[in-house]
Design an enzyme around this catalytic site. Structure first.
Site, PDB file in Angstrom:
ATOM      1  N   LYS A  18     -12.899  72.717  26.427  1.00  0.00           N
ATOM      2  CA  LYS A  18     -13.641  73.744  27.479  1.00  0.00           C
ATOM      3  C   LYS A  18     -12.574  74.756  26.566  1.00  0.00           C
ATOM      4  O   LYS A  18     -11.395  73.821  25.879  1.00  0.00           O
ATOM      5  CB  LYS A  18     -12.676  73.678  29.094  1.00  0.00           C
ATOM      6  N   ASP A 152      -7.435  68.798  34.821  1.00  0.00           N
ATOM      7  CA  ASP A 152      -8.495  68.981  34.158  1.00  0.00           C
ATOM      8  C   ASP A 152      -9.578  68.563  34.062  1.00  0.00           C
ATOM      9  O   ASP A 152     -10.809  68.478  34.287  1.00  0.00           O
ATOM     10  CB  ASP A 152      -8.416  69.723  32.383  1.00  0.00           C
TER      11      ASP A 152
HETATM   12  O1  C5P Z   1      -1.966  67.347  35.187  1.00  0.00           O
HETATM   13  P1  C5P Z   1      -2.335  67.086  33.284  1.00  0.00           P
HETATM   14  O2  C5P Z   1      -1.193  65.418  33.634  1.00  0.00           O
HETATM   15  O3  C5P Z   1      -3.756  67.476  32.545  1.00  0.00           O
HETATM   16  O4  C5P Z   1      -1.049  67.747  33.592  1.00  0.00           O
HETATM   17  C1  C5P Z   1      -0.781  68.068  32.513  1.00  0.00           C
HETATM   18  C2  C5P Z   1       0.939  68.719  32.640  1.00  0.00           C
HETATM   19  O5  C5P Z   1       0.170  70.207  33.324  1.00  0.00           O
HETATM   20  C3  C5P Z   1       1.784  68.088  34.260  1.00  0.00           C
HETATM   21  O6  C5P Z   1       2.579  67.181  33.988  1.00  0.00           O
HETATM   22  C4  C5P Z   1       2.533  69.362  34.686  1.00  0.00           C
HETATM   23  O7  C5P Z   1       3.693  69.727  34.172  1.00  0.00           O
HETATM   24  C5  C5P Z   1       1.622  70.695  33.634  1.00  0.00           C
HETATM   25  N1  C5P Z   1       0.836  71.632  35.243  1.00  0.00           N
HETATM   26  C6  C5P Z   1       1.607  71.679  35.808  1.00  0.00           C
HETATM   27  N2  C5P Z   1       0.037  72.643  36.631  1.00  0.00           N
HETATM   28  C7  C5P Z   1      -1.101  72.396  36.818  1.00  0.00           C
HETATM   29  C8  C5P Z   1      -1.707  71.658  35.747  1.00  0.00           C
HETATM   30  C9  C5P Z   1      -0.720  70.864  34.875  1.00  0.00           C
HETATM   31  O8  C5P Z   1       2.338  72.453  36.007  1.00  0.00           O
HETATM   32  N3  C5P Z   1      -2.636  72.608  37.644  1.00  0.00           N
END
Ligand code: C5P
Length: 331
Positions: A18, A152
Site C-alpha cells: 500500500k 493496517d
Molecule cells: O498496529 P500496528 O502493530 O501495525 O502498529 C505499530 C505501531 O505503530 C504501534 O505500536 C503504534 O506505536 C503505532 N501506531 C499508532 N497509531 C496507529 C497505527 C500505528 O500509534 N493508528
C-alpha cells in the site's frame, strides 16, 4: 466416510503493498495509538502467499525473497492462529479443530518500509485460510481478527483504495479512481520502526495548521467524486507534503531528507513518503512512464549521480495503483 482434510484445496493469494497518498494524524488515543485520516491505495506490487492443508501437526511457514525476520515471528503464523481461534469448530470438516496449514510466502515487498507488506500478508492469510477450511466469519468477527493483528490489516481485508480512519479499523472504500497511475518506489536500505516514528511524532508534536488534514479530506472527496490519473498526478505536489509523519521520520532517519531532495531533483517530480517510511514515491501517468523513471534512478545509483543512505542497496521499483475496477486481476 472420506477424510475431510483430503477434500480441502490449497489457495494462492496476492498480498498487495500500500501507499498512503495522504496521512493526517488527528490525535492520540487513550490506548496509545493515534487516530488517523489517510487515503490508502493498494499497489500492483504484491507478495505471493500459498496456503495448503496439512494432515496434522502444526502450521508451518517457508519464506523466500526479501528478509522478513524470523518465520516464527511472522504475521502469517499469527494470522493462522488467530483465525483458527475465531473459527473454532465451524469449518467444512468440523466439528473439531481446523487442520494445520503449510504456508509459503514469497516476499516481493521489502519489510519495515512503510508499504505494510506484513499487514497485507496477514489479511491475505485470514481470507485465504477461511477458503482453505471452507469456513466463514461474520464481518465484525473478521474485522476484530484483523485489528488484533495490526492497524493496517483491515484496509487490506476490505480491498481497494479507501479512506482509513480511527486506528485503522474504519475503512471506507473510495471507488472513483479511473485509470491506473504509475508509481516509482524507492526504499533505502534503512529499516524504520513505526513505533519509533510515532514516538518521535509525540515528542515533537506542535499543533499544525490543519493543512494535511484538509488535503486528506479534499483528496478523499475527489476520489469519491471521480478522479482521473491526470487529476491525481497533477496533485502530486500537494500530496507529497500531506504526511504528518514526515518530520518525525526525518528525525528518526535524518539521512532520508537529503536523499528525498536529491531524488526530487533527479526526477523533476514531487516526492512523497509512504506511511512512516522510509519508502519514497513519485507518481506518473502510467506504469510505462514509471518504468522509465525507475531506470533513471537505477542508472544514477550505479554511476554515482545519486547516493542512497543505508547499509544496503535501495529497492527501486516501478508499479501502479490498483483501483477497484482492476481488483482481482493478476498484477
Ligand atoms: O498496529 P500496528 O502493530 O501495525 O502498529 C505499530 C505501531 O505503530 C504501534 O505500536 C503504534 O506505536 C503505532 N501506531 C499508532 N497509531 C496507529 C497505527 C500505528 O500509534 N493508528
Amino acid at each position: 466416510m472420506t477424510d475431510p482434510i483430503r477434500r480441502l484445496s490449497p489457495v494462492v493469494r496476492l498480498a498487495p503493498a500500500k501507499l498512503n497518498l495522504t496521512l493526517s494524524v488527528v490525535g492520540r488515543r487513550d490506548d496509545g495509538y493515534h487516530s488517523l485520516h489517510s487515503v490508502f491505495v493498494p499497489l500492483a506490487l504484491a507478495d505471493r502467499l500459498s496456503l495448503a492443508p496439512l494432515g496434522g501437526g502444526r502450521d508451518t511457514l517457508h519464506v523466500s525473497g526479501f528478509d522478513a525476520g524470523p518465520p516464527a515471528d511472522n504475521l502469517v503464523l499469527r494470522a493462522l492462529a488467530t483465525t483458527r481461534i475465531a473459527v473454532g469448530g465451524g469449518w467444512s470438516g468440523g466439528p473439531g479443530p481446523t487442520p494445520a496449514v503449510a504456508a509459503r510466502l514469497e516476499k516481493r515487498i521489502p519489510a519495515a518500509a512503510g508499504l505494510a507488506g506484513g499487514s497485507s500478508d496477514a489479511a491475505a492469510t485470514i481470507d485465504g485460510v477461511l477458503e482453505v477450511w471452507g469456513a466463514t466469519l461474520e464481518a465484525h468477527v473478521r474485522l476484530a481478527v484483523a485489528v488484533q493483528l495490526g492497524s493496517d490489516v483491515p484496509f487490506f481485508l476490505a480491498g481497494g483504495p479507501a479512506l482509513v480512519e480511527g486506528r485503522g479499523e474504519s475503512v471506507a472504500p473510495l471507488r472513483g479512481l479511473h485509470g491506473q497511475p504509475g508509481v516509482v518506489l524507492v526504499t533505502p536500505g534503512l529499516p524504520v520502526s513505526t513505533p519509533d516514528v510515532f514516538a518521535a511524532f509525540d515528542a515533537i508534536r506542535t499543533h499544525g495548521d490543519g493543512a494535511v488534514r484538509m488535503s486528506s479530506a479534499h483528496l478523499a472527496e475527489e476520489f469519491r467524486a471521480g478522479l482521473t490519473t491526470a487529476n491525481l498526478v497533477a496533485r502530486a505536489g500537494v500530496l507529497a507534503s500531506a504526511n504528518d509523519l514526515l518530520p518525525a521520520t526525518s528525525l528518526v532517519v535524518p539521512a532520508l531528507v537529503p536523499f528525498k531532495r536529491a531524488l526530487s531533483r533527479l526526477l523533476g517530480r514531487p516526492i512523497g513518503l509512504s506511511g512512516s517510511g522510509p519508502t519514497l514515491w513519485a507518481l506518473y501517468a502510467s506504469e510505462h512512464e514509471a518504468r522509465a523513471a525507475a531506470a533513471v534512478v537505477g542508472a544514477a545509483l550505479r554511476d554515482g549521480g545519486l547516493t542512497a543512505p543505508g547499509s544496503s542497496e535501495p529497492f527501486v521499483c516501478a508499479t501502479s495503483i490498483v483501483s477497484h475496477s482492476q481488483q482481482g486481476s493478476e498484477p
